[in-house]
Design an enzyme around this catalytic site. Structure first.
Site, short mmCIF file in Angstrom:
data_model
loop_
_atom_site.label_atom_id
_atom_site.label_comp_id
_atom_site.label_asym_id
_atom_site.label_seq_id
_atom_site.Cartn_x
_atom_site.Cartn_y
_atom_site.Cartn_z
N SER A 124 -0.89 22.10 -9.19
CA SER A 124 -2.30 21.69 -9.19
C SER A 124 -3.18 22.82 -9.68
CB SER A 124 -2.67 21.35 -7.74
OG SER A 124 -4.05 21.25 -7.60
N TYR A 148 -2.99 23.42 1.69
CA TYR A 148 -2.39 22.57 0.65
C TYR A 148 -2.15 23.39 -0.62
CZ TYR A 148 -2.34 19.52 -3.41
OH TYR A 148 -2.01 18.95 -4.61
N LYS A 152 1.42 24.72 -2.81
CA LYS A 152 1.70 24.61 -4.25
C LYS A 152 2.02 25.99 -4.84
CE LYS A 152 1.18 20.20 -4.68
NZ LYS A 152 2.35 19.36 -4.90
P1 NAD Z 1 0.47 10.26 -3.34
O1 NAD Z 1 0.26 10.59 -1.90
O2 NAD Z 1 -0.10 8.99 -3.86
O3 NAD Z 1 2.02 10.30 -3.69
C1 NAD Z 1 2.92 11.14 -3.01
C2 NAD Z 1 4.09 10.26 -2.57
O4 NAD Z 1 5.05 11.08 -1.91
C3 NAD Z 1 3.69 9.16 -1.61
O5 NAD Z 1 4.20 7.92 -2.09
C4 NAD Z 1 4.33 9.54 -0.29
O6 NAD Z 1 4.74 8.41 0.46
C5 NAD Z 1 5.52 10.37 -0.76
N1 NAD Z 1 6.02 11.39 0.17
C6 NAD Z 1 5.32 12.36 0.81
N2 NAD Z 1 6.15 13.13 1.53
C7 NAD Z 1 7.41 12.65 1.32
C8 NAD Z 1 8.70 13.03 1.78
N3 NAD Z 1 8.88 14.06 2.62
N4 NAD Z 1 9.77 12.30 1.38
C9 NAD Z 1 9.61 11.23 0.55
N5 NAD Z 1 8.43 10.83 0.08
C10 NAD Z 1 7.33 11.54 0.46
O7 NAD Z 1 -0.10 11.51 -4.18
P2 NAD Z 1 -0.35 11.63 -5.75
O8 NAD Z 1 -1.82 11.71 -5.97
O9 NAD Z 1 0.46 10.66 -6.48
O10 NAD Z 1 0.20 13.11 -5.98
C11 NAD Z 1 1.54 13.33 -6.38
C12 NAD Z 1 1.79 14.83 -6.45
O11 NAD Z 1 0.83 15.43 -7.32
C13 NAD Z 1 1.63 15.53 -5.10
O12 NAD Z 1 2.62 16.53 -4.99
C14 NAD Z 1 0.25 16.14 -5.19
O13 NAD Z 1 0.13 17.28 -4.39
C15 NAD Z 1 0.16 16.49 -6.66
N6 NAD Z 1 -1.22 16.59 -7.16
C16 NAD Z 1 -2.07 15.53 -6.97
C17 NAD Z 1 -3.39 15.65 -7.41
C18 NAD Z 1 -4.38 14.53 -7.18
O14 NAD Z 1 -5.57 14.77 -7.26
N7 NAD Z 1 -3.93 13.29 -6.94
C19 NAD Z 1 -3.84 16.83 -8.04
C20 NAD Z 1 -2.94 17.85 -8.23
C21 NAD Z 1 -1.62 17.74 -7.78
N1 UFG Z 2 -17.56 15.32 -4.58
C1 UFG Z 2 -18.76 14.78 -4.14
N2 UFG Z 2 -18.71 13.78 -3.24
C2 UFG Z 2 -17.54 13.27 -2.76
C3 UFG Z 2 -16.32 13.82 -3.21
C4 UFG Z 2 -16.38 14.85 -4.12
O1 UFG Z 2 -19.84 15.22 -4.56
O2 UFG Z 2 -17.57 12.35 -1.91
C5 UFG Z 2 -17.59 16.37 -5.62
C6 UFG Z 2 -16.91 17.66 -5.24
O3 UFG Z 2 -17.81 18.54 -4.62
C7 UFG Z 2 -16.42 18.16 -6.61
C8 UFG Z 2 -16.12 16.88 -7.39
O4 UFG Z 2 -16.87 15.86 -6.74
O5 UFG Z 2 -17.46 18.84 -7.27
C9 UFG Z 2 -14.65 16.49 -7.38
O6 UFG Z 2 -14.17 16.46 -6.04
P1 UFG Z 2 -12.75 15.80 -5.68
O7 UFG Z 2 -12.62 15.84 -4.19
O8 UFG Z 2 -12.61 14.49 -6.35
O9 UFG Z 2 -11.72 16.77 -6.39
P2 UFG Z 2 -11.49 18.35 -6.24
O10 UFG Z 2 -11.81 18.96 -7.56
O11 UFG Z 2 -12.18 18.89 -5.06
O12 UFG Z 2 -9.91 18.44 -5.93
C10 UFG Z 2 -8.93 17.63 -6.59
C11 UFG Z 2 -7.80 17.34 -5.61
C12 UFG Z 2 -7.06 18.61 -5.30
C13 UFG Z 2 -6.59 19.25 -6.56
C14 UFG Z 2 -7.74 19.49 -7.50
C15 UFG Z 2 -7.20 20.00 -8.81
O13 UFG Z 2 -8.32 16.78 -4.42
O14 UFG Z 2 -5.92 18.27 -4.55
O15 UFG Z 2 -8.45 18.28 -7.74
O16 UFG Z 2 -8.22 20.47 -9.60
F1 UFG Z 2 -5.99 20.41 -6.28
#
Ligand code: NAD
Ligand code: UFG
Length: 337
Positions: A124, A148, A152
């Site tokens: 991330s 979190y 990572k």
């Molecule tokens: P998500 O929660 O939708 O998907 C994660 C999946 O992993 C879920 O289906 C959950 O049931 C499963 N899971 C969790 N722990 C498990 C375990 N121990 N065994 C088996 N299954 C398990 O999240 P996502 O948004 O699809 O994110 C996927 C990956 O990308 C994550 O590692 C997350 O940290 C990373 N990531 C997400 C974002 C974001 O903003 N969505 C940003 C950066 C990185």
């Molecule tokens: N924000 C608002 N109101 C809300 C939610 C968010 O104003 O209700 C703002 C935040 O302050 C930020 C922007 O919208 O400026 C985006 O916020 P998000 O919560 O959507 O995303 P973040 O950038 O905080 O974080 C996300 C994921 C993290 C990941 C990161 C990677 O939640 O897990 O992107 O850049 F690590």
């Protein structure tokens, strides 16, 4: 290739399964459904026309995971499984360290035991902490501000050490910026439990009438309109980035690191305005105090991924918002209806 997708019923995993199938790979999902729904599998069948093999298994369960590896004989793994909510990780650090680290350890053991040498890991942009400047390049210093993010960063370091010790291991660390949007069919999308933490699912819940207004977390940031700027990337572009990374691993590169973003930043108010445009609805908002830990601006340098993976994001902000809305409008209660 035959690919194990851990966390494959989740938001990014399910979209990546489609890209993998479309590019001719065979996919097996392992997910414990802790943050996703079994209905995803039917939707994936509707989209791809393929029954995706699924094991409801916790990746930390060594016995069960080894049995899956023994049976399936994978050529590669994409590891999405883990917990991802920043705020929750501050409340429950042990659960985050346990789930994210232990699942990776168990997976590494299985890969070593069964000779699987290609791994793509979901990292991330959070590992850049508060970057000194933008765009953010892959060689910027790394730091984190919450458990979190620390999971990572730890996993990146663990995999880096492992790749040095285990010659012939190929590992891609993919640092995602802000994934949004949904598959164009509106059959799969992001389905957060309870009130969303992230901006886009929050806005779509306001647009659909389930929440009264958007809380804009601060309008005194050092940005053109004072609200936070992020690099939003369409989840289908992100998914295709994983296929490109897997191809790269076939060239035996050892450990590689890429940003997956668009290189463009949009503010919270620009996001609200774009959703007003694509939904044709008013999106009421109120400015509230800053959310602790948030940074002003975050967007990627995309040069490395473009040069080395031949990948770049193609979908623009309007499409991201339109597809998020299409999913929300067709599934106002997510997968549960
Ligand atoms: P998500 O929660 O939708 O998907 C994660 C999946 O992993 C879920 O289906 C959950 O049931 C499963 N899971 C969790 N722990 C498990 C375990 N121990 N065994 C088996 N299954 C398990 O999240 P996502 O948004 O699809 O994110 C996927 C990956 O990308 C994550 O590692 C997350 O940290 C990373 N990531 C997400 C974002 C974001 O903003 N969505 C940003 C950066 C990185
Ligand atoms: N924000 C608002 N109101 C809300 C939610 C968010 O104003 O209700 C703002 C935040 O302050 C930020 C922007 O919208 O400026 C985006 O916020 P998000 O919560 O959507 O995303 P973040 O950038 O905080 O974080 C996300 C994921 C993290 C990941 C990161 C990677 O939640 O897990 O992107 O850049 F690590």
């Amino acid at each position: 290739m035959k690919i194990l997708v851990t966390g494959g019923t989740g938001y990014i995993g399910s979209h990546t399964v489609i890209s993998l199938v479309n590019s001719g790979n065979e996919v097996v999902i392992v997910d414990n459904l802790s943050n996703s729904k079994i209905q995803v599998l039917d939707r994936l069948y509707k989209i791809t026309g393929k029954k995706i093999k699924f094991y409801k298994t916790d990746v930390r369960n060594e016995k069960k995971l080894f049995a899956v590896f023994r049976k399936e004989k994978f050529q590669g793994v994409i590891h999405f499984a883990g917990f991802k909510a920043v705020g929750e990780s501050v409340e429950k650090p042990l659960e985050y360290y346990s789930n994210n680290l232990e699942s990776t350890f168990t997976l590494m053991k299985a890969m070593k035991t069964f000779g699987v040498r290609n791994l793509v890991f979901s990292s991330s942009a959070t590992v850049y902490g508060k970057p000194a400047s933008v765009p953010i390049y892959e060689d910027f210093p790394l730091s984190t501000t919450n458990p979190y993010g620390t999971t990572k960063l730890f996993i990146e370091r663990i995999l880096t050490d492992w790749s040095k010790a285990e010659k012939g291991m190929n590992i891609a660390l993919l640092r995602y910026f802000n994934p949004v949007g949904a598959h164009e069919s509106g059959l799969i999308g992001e389905d957060p439990n309870g009130i969303p933490n992230n901006l886009v699912p929050y806005i779509t819940k306001v647009a659909v009438g389930k929440l009264p207004f958007v809380n804009v977390f601060g309008d005194d940031y050092d940005t053109p309109d004072g609200t936070g700027v992020r690099d939003y990337i369409h989840v289908c572009d992100l998914a295709e980035g994983h296929v490109a990374a897997l191809k790269k691993l076939e060239t035996n590169p050892g450990l590689v690191v890429y940003n997956l973003g668009t290189g463009k930043g949009y503010s919270v108010l620009e996001m609200v305005e774009m959703f007003r445009k694509v939904t044709g609805r008013e999106i009421p908002y109120r400015v509230t105090p800053r959310r602790p830990g948030d940074i002003d601006v975050c967007y990627a340098s995309t040069e490395k991924a473009k040069a080395e993976l031949g990948w770049e994001a193609k979908r623009d902000l309007e499409q991201m918002c339109r597809d998020s809305w299409n999913w929300q409008e067709k599934n106002p209660d997510g997968y549960s209806k």
